[in-house]
Structure formats: C-alpha cells, structure tokens
Enzyme design. Structure first.
Site, PDB file in Angstrom:
ATOM      1  N   ASP A  68     -27.115  82.435 -69.086  1.00  0.00           N
ATOM      2  CA  ASP A  68     -27.191  83.795 -69.598  1.00  0.00           C
ATOM      3  C   ASP A  68     -25.896  84.055 -70.355  1.00  0.00           C
ATOM      4  O   ASP A  68     -24.825  84.182 -69.755  1.00  0.00           O
ATOM      5  CB  ASP A  68     -27.351  84.782 -68.443  1.00  0.00           C
ATOM      6  CG  ASP A  68     -27.475  86.223 -68.910  1.00  0.00           C
ATOM      7  OD1 ASP A  68     -27.309  86.485 -70.128  1.00  0.00           O
ATOM      8  OD2 ASP A  68     -27.708  87.095 -68.058  1.00  0.00           O
ATOM      9  N   ASN A  95     -26.921  80.313 -82.373  1.00  0.00           N
ATOM     10  CA  ASN A  95     -28.150  80.974 -82.803  1.00  0.00           C
ATOM     11  C   ASN A  95     -28.590  82.085 -81.858  1.00  0.00           C
ATOM     12  O   ASN A  95     -29.172  83.072 -82.305  1.00  0.00           O
ATOM     13  CB  ASN A  95     -29.274  79.942 -82.916  1.00  0.00           C
ATOM     14  CG  ASN A  95     -30.637  80.600 -83.003  1.00  0.00           C
ATOM     15  OD1 ASN A  95     -31.014  81.180 -84.019  1.00  0.00           O
ATOM     16  ND2 ASN A  95     -31.386  80.537 -81.910  1.00  0.00           N
ATOM     17  N   TYR A 163     -25.697  96.347 -83.006  1.00  0.00           N
ATOM     18  CA  TYR A 163     -26.161  95.016 -83.423  1.00  0.00           C
ATOM     19  C   TYR A 163     -25.532  94.623 -84.750  1.00  0.00           C
ATOM     20  O   TYR A 163     -24.987  93.520 -84.892  1.00  0.00           O
ATOM     21  CB  TYR A 163     -27.692  95.003 -83.540  1.00  0.00           C
ATOM     22  CG  TYR A 163     -28.242  93.719 -84.111  1.00  0.00           C
ATOM     23  CD1 TYR A 163     -28.431  92.601 -83.298  1.00  0.00           C
ATOM     24  CD2 TYR A 163     -28.585  93.621 -85.458  1.00  0.00           C
ATOM     25  CE1 TYR A 163     -28.941  91.422 -83.809  1.00  0.00           C
ATOM     26  CE2 TYR A 163     -29.090  92.442 -85.985  1.00  0.00           C
ATOM     27  CZ  TYR A 163     -29.269  91.352 -85.160  1.00  0.00           C
ATOM     28  OH  TYR A 163     -29.766  90.171 -85.679  1.00  0.00           O
ATOM     29  N   LYS A 167     -22.885  91.495 -85.329  1.00  0.00           N
ATOM     30  CA  LYS A 167     -23.177  90.400 -86.255  1.00  0.00           C
ATOM     31  C   LYS A 167     -22.123  90.330 -87.364  1.00  0.00           C
ATOM     32  O   LYS A 167     -21.767  89.234 -87.822  1.00  0.00           O
ATOM     33  CB  LYS A 167     -24.569  90.573 -86.848  1.00  0.00           C
ATOM     34  CG  LYS A 167     -25.696  90.261 -85.881  1.00  0.00           C
ATOM     35  CD  LYS A 167     -25.705  88.797 -85.474  1.00  0.00           C
ATOM     36  CE  LYS A 167     -26.954  88.420 -84.705  1.00  0.00           C
ATOM     37  NZ  LYS A 167     -26.976  86.988 -84.326  1.00  0.00           N
ATOM     38  N   THR A 198     -40.226  85.712 -85.960  1.00  0.00           N
ATOM     39  CA  THR A 198     -39.897  85.388 -84.579  1.00  0.00           C
ATOM     40  C   THR A 198     -40.293  86.567 -83.702  1.00  0.00           C
ATOM     41  O   THR A 198     -40.665  87.644 -84.194  1.00  0.00           O
ATOM     42  CB  THR A 198     -38.386  85.127 -84.409  1.00  0.00           C
ATOM     43  OG1 THR A 198     -37.681  86.356 -84.657  1.00  0.00           O
ATOM     44  CG2 THR A 198     -37.904  84.056 -85.382  1.00  0.00           C
TER      45      THR A 198
END
Length: 250
Positions: A68, A95, A163, A167, A198
C-alpha cells in the site's frame, strides 16, 4: 547491461519495476516491457485476481510485489523486496496513482484528499525514486519514468485540486532528478496522459469532445514508457511527453 544495448529487444537484460501494475497503464507497461525482453517486477495493492492473472502472463520473467503506497514503511519494504529478486533494478516506472477527491466544500474530504493524494501521487513515488537514485548511483545509471497527468499542467477540476497539485509535484520532481543526477547516468522522464481507458477514468468522459473520437488506449502510454525506458533517446531526459490524443495541447 544498460537499457537499449542489445538488438534482441528494447529492454533485453534489464529489470523493470512497475508500480500499479495490476490494471490499466501499469498492466500494459508490464506486458510491453516483458515483450521487449525485460524481467518485470509488478507492484500491486488491492486487486489480487488481476495481479495473479498478470503473473501467469509474465511467467518466469515476472515477480509480484504487494504494498500500500499510502504507507511509507510498506513502500520502503516493497523496494527492498523488489531489489532482492535479481539484485538489481534498471528501470523504475512510477505509475501507481488515483484520482482522489478533495472537495473544498467538505472539510473532512478536503483534508483526507490532500493527505491521500500527496501520499499516493507524490511522496510514495518520491520515496521509490530516492531508493532508485541511490541504487543507480552505485550501478552507474538507470531510468525513472513517472506517469503524471495533463492536470499537472492545467490544474484539475474543483473537486480534485489536490490531485492536480500532487501530479504537478511529481512532474517537477522528475525534472529535478533529470537535472541533478544526469552525471550519474540517470535518465528521468514524465508522461502526462489525458483521458485513458482505465478504471480511473470510467464514467468521467461522457460528453468529452475528443479530437480522435476515442479515449486514449493504455497501450499507447505503455509503448512510450517502454521506449523511454530503453535509453534510446537519452537527450530527451527531463522532458514531459503529453499523450492526450490532442485533447490538451500545450
């Protein structure tokens, strides 16, 4: 043997660690690297069935490791477990990630979103990159490919501010690695996808005006990762490659 030094396959003789390899971009990257001759260490966290299916496809040139990445200790242990398999890692593919909400309208979601986005999308990959850098310096070089997002350039929507920020941090980290460790033989690249077919993007692309008329297949991203991992374009180090089907053009 360094990436790109044989004619058998782009990655023949190398060992590649791919995080988040049980599905999507990670799975396709693991399979593409394996096709090109690599020994593949496939990290997974939650989808045991998908991981087992991938292990069958990788055969004797594959190894599964579980962790994790929200847990720094588990991340550290996973690196050492991966390294112990063959005593070397030539390529790290950062990834693993998730599009986790951080709504400013809900204090709990906001705090949880920032904590988890930073842990999974930035500090986890950073910790793995640190271990890779120390290993690569001992070996005389290696490759890091980090999957960021178009959100790293343009920001994300109101519900996913953390997020986009995480990134962007990963993208900046990768550039810094390229600049700071080039003389140690380290190459570092960022891949910034848009919508990819995905689970992460499932249900989020309805109504999107996509120039190619389709969501990007994860295989397109995987092929670019494998090419960069081969070391055949060394002077591309530090660059960010956008894979958005012209949906977002800088």
């Amino acid at each position: 043997m360094k990436p790109g030094t044989t004619s058998d396959g782009l990655l023949t003789g190398t060992t590649v660690l791919v995080t988040g390899a049980s599905g999507g971009i990670g799975r396709e990257t693991a399979l593409a690297a394996h096709r090109e001759g690599a020994h593949v260490i496939a990290h997974w966290a939650h989808n045991e069935r998908a991981a087992a299916d991938l292990e069958k496809l990788l055969g004797g040139r594959g190894r599964l490791v579980r962790a994790d990445l929200l847990d720094p200790d588990a991340t550290e242990n996973m690196w050492h477990e991966a390294l112990a398999w063959r005593g070397r890692i030539d390529v790290l593919v950062n990834n693993a990630g998730a599009w986790l909400s951080s709504s400013p309208r809900d204090a709990g979601d906001w705090r949880r979103g920032w904590s988890e986005n930073l842990a999974l999308n930035l500090t986890g990959p950073a910790d793995l990159s640190r271990n890779a850098l120390l290993h690569f310096e001992e070996r005389g070089g290696g490759v890091i490919v980090s999957v960021t997002s178009r959100s790293a350039h343009r920001g994300d929507d109101a519900e996913h501010l953390a997020y986009g920020a995480a990134k962007a941090g990963l993208q900046s980290l990768t550039k810094g690695i390229a600049r700071g460790f080039a003389r140690s033989g380290v190459l570092a690249y960022s891949i910034a996808p848009g919508w990819v077919a995905t689970e992460l993007a499932a249900g989020s692309t309805s109504g999107a005006d996509l120039p190619l008329g389709e969501v990007t297949p994860p295989q397109d991203v995987a092929e670019m990762i494998v090419f960069l991992a081969s070391g055949r374009s060394r002077h591309t180090t530090g660059a960010t490659i956008d894979i958005t089907g012209a949906d977002y053009v800088r």
